[in-house]
Design a protein around this motif. Sequence first.
Motif, PDB file in Angstrom:
ATOM      1  N   GLY A 184       0.795  -1.223   0.000  1.00 45.58           N
ATOM      2  CA  GLY A 184       0.000   0.000   0.000  1.00 45.58           C
ATOM      3  C   GLY A 184       0.827   1.272   0.000  1.00 45.58           C
ATOM      4  N   ARG A 185       2.135   1.103  -0.023  1.00 49.31           N
ATOM      5  CA  ARG A 185       3.000   2.279  -0.060  1.00 49.31           C
ATOM      6  C   ARG A 185       2.831   2.983  -1.402  1.00 49.31           C
ATOM      7  N   LYS A 186       2.916   4.322  -1.381  1.00 45.85           N
ATOM      8  CA  LYS A 186       2.719   5.113  -2.592  1.00 45.85           C
ATOM      9  C   LYS A 186       3.797   4.765  -3.612  1.00 45.85           C
ATOM     10  N   ARG A 187       3.380   4.576  -4.880  1.00 44.76           N
ATOM     11  CA  ARG A 187       4.298   4.215  -5.966  1.00 44.76           C
ATOM     12  C   ARG A 187       5.157   5.420  -6.350  1.00 44.76           C
ATOM     13  N   THR A 188       6.459   5.175  -6.420  1.00 46.12           N
ATOM     14  CA  THR A 188       7.399   6.235  -6.803  1.00 46.12           C
ATOM     15  C   THR A 188       7.874   5.973  -8.230  1.00 46.12           C
ATOM     16  N   PRO A 189       7.772   6.969  -9.112  1.00 48.95           N
ATOM     17  CA  PRO A 189       8.239   6.762 -10.495  1.00 48.95           C
ATOM     18  C   PRO A 189       9.737   6.458 -10.525  1.00 48.95           C
ATOM     19  N   ILE A 190      10.127   5.531 -11.425  1.00 45.51           N
ATOM     20  CA  ILE A 190      11.540   5.184 -11.629  1.00 45.51           C
ATOM     21  C   ILE A 190      11.885   5.468 -13.085  1.00 45.51           C
ATOM     22  N   ILE A 191      12.918   6.266 -13.294  1.00 40.48           N
ATOM     23  CA  ILE A 191      13.398   6.594 -14.643  1.00 40.48           C
ATOM     24  C   ILE A 191      14.784   5.983 -14.787  1.00 40.48           C
ATOM     25  N   ALA A 192      14.953   5.121 -15.829  1.00 37.70           N
ATOM     26  CA  ALA A 192      16.247   4.477 -16.077  1.00 37.70           C
ATOM     27  C   ALA A 192      17.140   5.421 -16.878  1.00 37.70           C
ATOM     28  N   LEU A 193      18.397   5.538 -16.448  1.00 36.49           N
ATOM     29  CA  LEU A 193      19.428   6.261 -17.195  1.00 36.49           C
ATOM     30  C   LEU A 193      20.506   5.238 -17.530  1.00 36.49           C
TER      31      LEU A 193
ATOM     32  N   GLU B  88       9.589  -4.635 -17.629  1.00 35.78           N
ATOM     33  CA  GLU B  88       9.159  -5.784 -16.840  1.00 35.78           C
ATOM     34  C   GLU B  88       9.603  -5.666 -15.386  1.00 35.78           C
ATOM     35  N   ALA B  89      10.708  -4.951 -15.138  1.00 36.43           N
ATOM     36  CA  ALA B  89      11.202  -4.780 -13.773  1.00 36.43           C
ATOM     37  C   ALA B  89      10.480  -3.670 -13.021  1.00 36.43           C
ATOM     38  N   GLY B  90       9.558  -2.952 -13.698  1.00 43.17           N
ATOM     39  CA  GLY B  90       8.794  -1.909 -13.024  1.00 43.17           C
ATOM     40  C   GLY B  90       9.295  -0.500 -13.273  1.00 43.17           C
ATOM     41  N   ILE B  91      10.189  -0.307 -14.255  1.00 38.51           N
ATOM     42  CA  ILE B  91      10.706   1.023 -14.582  1.00 38.51           C
ATOM     43  C   ILE B  91       9.708   1.731 -15.487  1.00 38.51           C
ATOM     44  N   ASP B  92       9.451   3.021 -15.190  1.00 41.12           N
ATOM     45  CA  ASP B  92       8.401   3.772 -15.895  1.00 41.12           C
ATOM     46  C   ASP B  92       8.906   4.446 -17.166  1.00 41.12           C
ATOM     47  N   GLU B  93      10.131   4.928 -17.182  1.00 39.33           N
ATOM     48  CA  GLU B  93      10.659   5.687 -18.320  1.00 39.33           C
ATOM     49  C   GLU B  93      12.095   5.243 -18.547  1.00 39.33           C
TER      50      GLU B  93
END
Length: 879
Positions: A828-837, A851-856
Amino acid sequence: MDRTGGLVNKNSRYRAFWRKVFAPAGSRRRKERWSPQFWARHIDKMTDEREEVIGLTREILNRYFTENDLYFLLSYLDDDVVWIGGGRKQKAEGREAVSRWFLDHWDDSFPVILENQRYEYCKLCEGHYICEGFSEFNSRQEDGFVLSSYQRCTIVYRRKADGSLKIAHIHHSIAYDALEEDELFPETYGKEQYRILQDAFEKQSREIQDVSRALNRQAIQLQQLYQSVPCGIIQLRRREPFDILSANLQAGSIFEAAGGGEGTTSYLRSLREKIIAVPGLADSLVGDGPRQFEICFPTAGGRERWVSVHLQSLRNEYDEETIQAIIIDVTSERQIQIEKENRQLLENRLLSGALMVSNNVISTVNLTKGRCTLTADDGYIRRLPSDITYEELFDHVIETLHPDDRAEFREKFTQSNIIKAVSGGCDEIGMELRQLGEDDKYHWISFTFIHVDNPVGEDLMGIGVIKVLDVQKSEKLRQDSLLRDALESAKAASEAKSDFLSRVSHDIRTPLNAIIGMSLLGQMRIDDLAEVKNCFEKIDQSSKYLLSLINDILCMSKIESGKIRLDIESFKLEELFGGLWQIIETQVADKNITYRCTGLENVCDSYDGDVTKIHQILLNLLTNAVKFTPQGGEVTLSVKEGGRDGKYTKLLFSVTDTGCGISEEFMERLFLPFEQEKSGGARNLEGTGLGLAIVYSLVKLMDGTVSVRSKKGEMSSFEVMLPVLAADREPLRCGAEEQLSGAVADIDNLRGMRILLVEDNEINMEIAKSFLTFKGAFVDTADNGAVAVNKYAEAPGGYYGCILMDIRMPVMDGLEASRRIRALEIGGRKRTPIIALSANAFEEDIRLAQEAGIDEYIVKPIDFRKVTAALSVCRSSAR
């Protein structure tokens, strides 16, 4: 003989050296090079190098194989050495890997004996030498191994700056079957051979004992042989009337003698009468020495009986001169022989028929008597008699041969030469030649003589076979032509790749030189802001060019490996053309080129297709057009529909320029990888020669076509047809894309945002942190994925507005860290966006990140405008 008096022709390895020697005629330099001092100096140098390389090779191989001195070999390995062993999977690269391979398997080694050693040397170029060692490879008897093989070890040396030789390449060739995949020495094979020899020796010993016992039993049985052998044994007096002294029962059975049992007077008298009655047998009893013959006589029932008679004069136990006769009934064997002869006759006829299927002339040849019996089919090129002498056949053939083939035919196929060859053990003589046919044309034929053993006489017999080869020769010529074409293609490809490596080296060094030079210049003029800004702008331009160069090489590699795929999405042509203009706008302005874009008003608003690859195709064509168009020229991009095929629409794109054009000779290689036209002004501009190859491959991947029209010095026009899905609706746009378009305008909207930056490279971390801090964000850092997961777990929910995640890191990579962060959010923890560099730029890498849950996913080198826009989207979504 050439100008060197024949020395050059001995060895091709000195060709490059001699070419340097030959200066233009009449030049002073040439005269100096022909001086005796010059010859002595260079020949001594070559001799010293040869002796040094061969001597070192001999010492390394002997110490390694005969003394198991591994460390002497390892001490000569260069850092980038490549080793290929005798096993199928034995290969290692680099000093550390090769040394580890040898050390891991050294316990299996054992000393061997090297015999008949031979070494070949060649100087590859200045400072590089190759030496091949050949030897017989035998195990020592006391080691419990049996191993005998032939090996070749090839070593390439490199001369280091201090004058020492180091090994750059080792290739050890030995029969694969003698090595296991994990063995450095064929220990298993040697032990197995030793065991096999031991087993064979023990088996032979047992067999000798068995034979000895059998001989003892046989000695006993010989005592009973007289009565039990299936042949008649008769002893007669040597003088007339040839009274029979003794005979076994089998003799009476053969001659159908009457009377009492074996040894009785009546039995022996009856047997003598029967023998004397056989025509010619009594006469054969007269004479000296051993005699052997076969004779036939009728039985009481009227049937023929064949017997083999062996006569031997000897003295009996009473010192009387007697005749020992061995009589063997061979009637059954005679019948079998007759049947065999009949079968052989049938087989010969069948064989002759079978040979005639694949050949045109079959002949039986008696070389001793010089006679031939020929059978020719209707398809043979000349008419031949069926029964002639060999001399007549030879004369007939040689008169109709091509003049170039007569000498060889005469040398091989005269009657005397064939007899000489067969007597020397040659069973088959043949050649291919040209014979004049009845149509007055030369035809290729094969003429073959095959020696056949003669079981019934001493005449030398054989079979002559003639076959017309016109079809086979035509096919061989066609295959040879294909092989020559393939060789030329391979050579052209090799030259193109060599050119490519040279150009890539130049093209990479050019922007790197600009980057390094401008960085140094900026530091020297740090107080001159205008000059520093100019340096930064040129560094930025050079960096972008270097990135595009690397992208082209990676794209071509991915296409050739078959890993590229199509990603279908909705797109607008107007946006596509607008994006292309933004990229080439600066180049167009710099060269004062007139740029036109036409046809958008006649096509649909949107289509479904792989817009990324369409963009790359058109950008490569436009970039080439601008590059090869001179100042003040014109470049035109146009589009139109070419009709529909079911649900697909054919989009026809055209890129036309008024540049230098393309020669007709280069048109055939235009779309090949690494190819660039080497003459003609602009065609020598920088580039890898991959742009059009990428265009061609992508167009084919999308089931499209590409063609070109060009006139040298005036214009070029590339036309591309791509099938796309007709979209009778507005293109699909996800919410994130709409937010991104709005966020781009608000790129400074990062003030107060807390960001977790995960990066293992200190410089990259410093750059990213400085930029984000400059934009007003608060930045926490982590140098690997494990630290990032711990910091995220310890922070309260919603603490971080976004996570910037590198992918390849020590301890824990970015993909695993992203999975664990998403696992922490399940409760239930708030989802934090993850951007791969990440520097991983392939589609497969992007898919794994999603597939690992990265957004951008943003590919390095980092475009901070994209990073800022993506962060702004994340912040807007959080609100």
